[in-house]
Design a protein around this motif. Structure first.
Motif, PDB file in Angstrom:
ATOM      1  N   TYR A 105      47.238 -99.204  12.232  1.00 40.50           N
ATOM      2  CA  TYR A 105      46.352 -99.356  10.963  1.00 40.50           C
ATOM      3  C   TYR A 105      46.943 -99.586   9.652  1.00 40.50           C
ATOM      4  O   TYR A 105      46.525-100.206   8.856  1.00 40.50           O
ATOM      5  N   TRP A 135      43.401-111.259   6.370  1.00 38.87           N
ATOM      6  CA  TRP A 135      43.759-110.328   7.466  1.00 38.87           C
ATOM      7  C   TRP A 135      44.229-110.985   8.498  1.00 38.87           C
ATOM      8  O   TRP A 135      44.520-110.274   9.839  1.00 38.87           O
ATOM      9  N   ARG A 147      46.226-106.735   2.711  1.00 34.61           N
ATOM     10  CA  ARG A 147      46.278-106.396   1.332  1.00 34.61           C
ATOM     11  C   ARG A 147      47.214-107.332   0.580  1.00 34.61           C
ATOM     12  O   ARG A 147      47.115-107.794  -0.326  1.00 34.61           O
ATOM     13  N   SER A 180      42.319 -96.985   6.086  1.00 30.12           N
ATOM     14  CA  SER A 180      43.053 -97.524   7.271  1.00 30.12           C
ATOM     15  C   SER A 180      44.586 -96.914   7.310  1.00 30.12           C
ATOM     16  O   SER A 180      45.006 -96.448   8.037  1.00 30.12           O
ATOM     17  N   SER A 202      46.250-102.940   7.854  1.00 30.22           N
ATOM     18  CA  SER A 202      45.776-102.863   6.232  1.00 30.22           C
ATOM     19  C   SER A 202      46.540-103.232   5.145  1.00 30.22           C
ATOM     20  O   SER A 202      46.387-103.927   4.409  1.00 30.22           O
ATOM     21  N   VAL A 205      41.659-103.450  10.083  1.00 27.15           N
ATOM     22  CA  VAL A 205      41.000-104.349   9.185  1.00 27.15           C
ATOM     23  C   VAL A 205      39.596-104.881   9.837  1.00 27.15           C
ATOM     24  O   VAL A 205      39.347-105.904   9.672  1.00 27.15           O
ATOM     25  N   ASN A 261      41.174-101.643   2.210  1.00 24.22           N
ATOM     26  CA  ASN A 261      41.461-100.994   3.538  1.00 24.22           C
ATOM     27  C   ASN A 261      42.180 -99.554   3.209  1.00 24.22           C
ATOM     28  O   ASN A 261      43.227 -99.103   4.077  1.00 24.22           O
TER      29      ASN A 261
END
Length: 467
Positions: free
Chosen positions: A198, A211, A206, A315, A202, A77, A312
């Motif tokens: 990751y 975040w 989302r 990611s 992300s 993020v 993201n």
């Protein structure tokens, strides 16, 4: 390459001291180079029951997974963090640098304690610090970025306690081929955990639109890991598995331990190799998703990130690639080592060196084709990560069989300190600073193309959007 130092075994009375360096015909990378080859072949039972030992490895693997998930969640993020705090690349890279610096500064302390006191208690204390500080970092206000930096440093202290000590427990539960497999299982969660970091970061950002929640998920599962560690992880005697449940009772000062390790050529050279790998993987892991995002922006396929809600997807994809490549690389490296050890002298270091050298052209290609094809970039990144992942379990196994049991935690700590200090402690910040300097002092060629992102080169992708 000779093994340095000596070890005293106590089994039904004192046995004569035997020097590892005096044994002829031992190849660095062979199973006979293991300390277990120096013990009587009466019964290679583990220090605790087989069932307890396997449960302990499962718990240690679970915590190691969370360890690396938390470490790279913030990289997943990173665009959101930069937009939220309004920070440049060099400042963003400082987050990882401070984390690694605290990690390496405290590792020697945990190495010293791990060779002398109850290792489960030490890890439990470190994980408690990790849980509190990792959770606290998700509540930092927009105007207090430096508080986030401090908390990331404290998280590194907690993780240092675990990463330094956990492999030594596995080394005291298993020997020979079993230990190689268990070490591989433990270290496979470095790339898997990194990739899931990751993905988790992300995905949670989302789903929630915030975040901050990405930094709260891992501590929740970490609390479960702490409980499991206290309940199910034993603290076997040093060298118990290799000496038929009779621990190695060799007392030495910390200075003697350091002198022993500095004279151990196998340990020194493998530590330098780990350092080179850490420098590369630290920068790669922290910046690759952001680099891929900016590559798409340069091609006009993605809108720039101007607020705290950035896309993201890279990611997520990079995390999946890291997980898959890590599993393949560790499994292939371990299998290849077990097959070659009795056929090729120095099999383990040769495999590690070949993997690192093979990854270099793949990474160069991925950088220079990013402006033309993102899918092709992912392919070469995947190949490079598979080759790099050949190293994870082999490097750890080498340390266990070239260092005597009573000095393994110190060896782990010293290796961690060197590889982070000269490796990934500075590489994320260094790369971010280089990119920022290119923005502040663009070359004449860059000035002529900076308004044409579709014609930008690989470095220009990073340069244009690094502020």
């Amino acid at each position: 390459m000779e093994l340095q130092g000596s070890v005293t075994f106590l089994q039904d009375g004192d046995l004569p001291r035997r020097s590892l360096g005096s044994i002829s015909g031992l190849h660095y990378g062979s199973f006979v180079n293991s300390l277990s080859s120096l013990t009587p072949k009466v019964d290679e039972r583990p220090a605790v029951s087989r069932r307890q030992a396997h449960i302990a490895v499962v718990v240690l693997c679970y915590v190691n997974l969370l360890n690396y998930m938390e470490r790279y969640t913030i990289a997943g993020v990173l665009l959101n963090v930069q937009a939220f705090f309004d920070i440049h690349d060099s400042t963003a890279g400082l987050l990882q640098t401070v984390f690694i610096l605290s990690f390496l500064v405290t590792a020697p302390l945990f190495g010293y304690l791990g060779d002398r006191y109850n290792r489960v208690h030490i890890m439990a204390l470190g994980l408690s610090v990790w849980l509190v500080t990792a959770t606290g970092s998700s509540f930092v206000a927009k105007s207090h970025f430096w508080l986030l930096v401090v908390l990331r440093g404290l998280v590194g202290i907690g993780e240092a306690s675990y990463s330094t000590i956990a492999p030594t427990i596995i080394g005291d539960l298993f020997t020979g081929g079993q230990r190689t497999v268990m070490i591989a299982a433990f270290y496979i969660f470095i790339p898997v955990g990194s990739g899931l970091g990751y993905i988790t970061g992300s995905s949670i950002a989302r789903l929630t639109g915030d975040w901050h929640w990405s930094l709260r998920i891992t501590p929740i599962f970490g609390l479960i890991g702490l409980i499991l560690l206290v309940l199910f992880c034993p603290n076997p005697s040093r060298g118990a598995a290799e000496n038929n449940q009779h621990g190695v009772n060799k007392q030495s000062s910390y200075l003697e331990d350091i002198k022993y390790l500095l004279k151990n050529k196998s340990f020194i050279w493998s530590s330098l190799g780990v350092t080179a790998m850490a420098f590369l993987t630290g920068a790669l892991a922290f910046w690759m998703p952001t680099f891929l995002f900016r590559a798409q922006v340069s091609q006009g396929l993605q809108a720039p990130c101007t607020d705290g809600s950035c896309d993201n997807i890279h990611s997520l994809i990079f995390g999946a690639i890291t997980v898959l490549s890590g599993i393949l690389g560790v499994c292939f490296g371990t299998g290849l080592a077990r097959w070659l050890r009795d056929k090729v002298p120095n099999a383990d270091p040769l495999i590690c060196a070949g993997g690192m050298l093979g990854s270099v052209p793949c990474l160069f290609i991925s950088i220079f084709i990013a402006t033309a094809s993102i899918p092709a970039t992912y392919v070469f990144v995947f190949i490079a990560e598979v080759l790099l992942s050949l190293n994870w379990s082999l490097l750890a196994d080498m340390l266990l069989y070239v260092v005597v049991p009573t000095r393994r935690a110190t060896a782990e700590a010293l290796q961690i300190t060197v590889c982070h200090l000269l490796g990934d402690a500075g590489s994320p910040y260094l790369l971010g600073t280089i990119l920022l300097c290119k923005v502040l002092h663009p070359s004449p060629l860059w000035r002529s193309t900076m308004h044409s992102p579709n014609n930008a080169g690989p470095l220009q992708i990073c340069i244009e959007f690094s502020c």
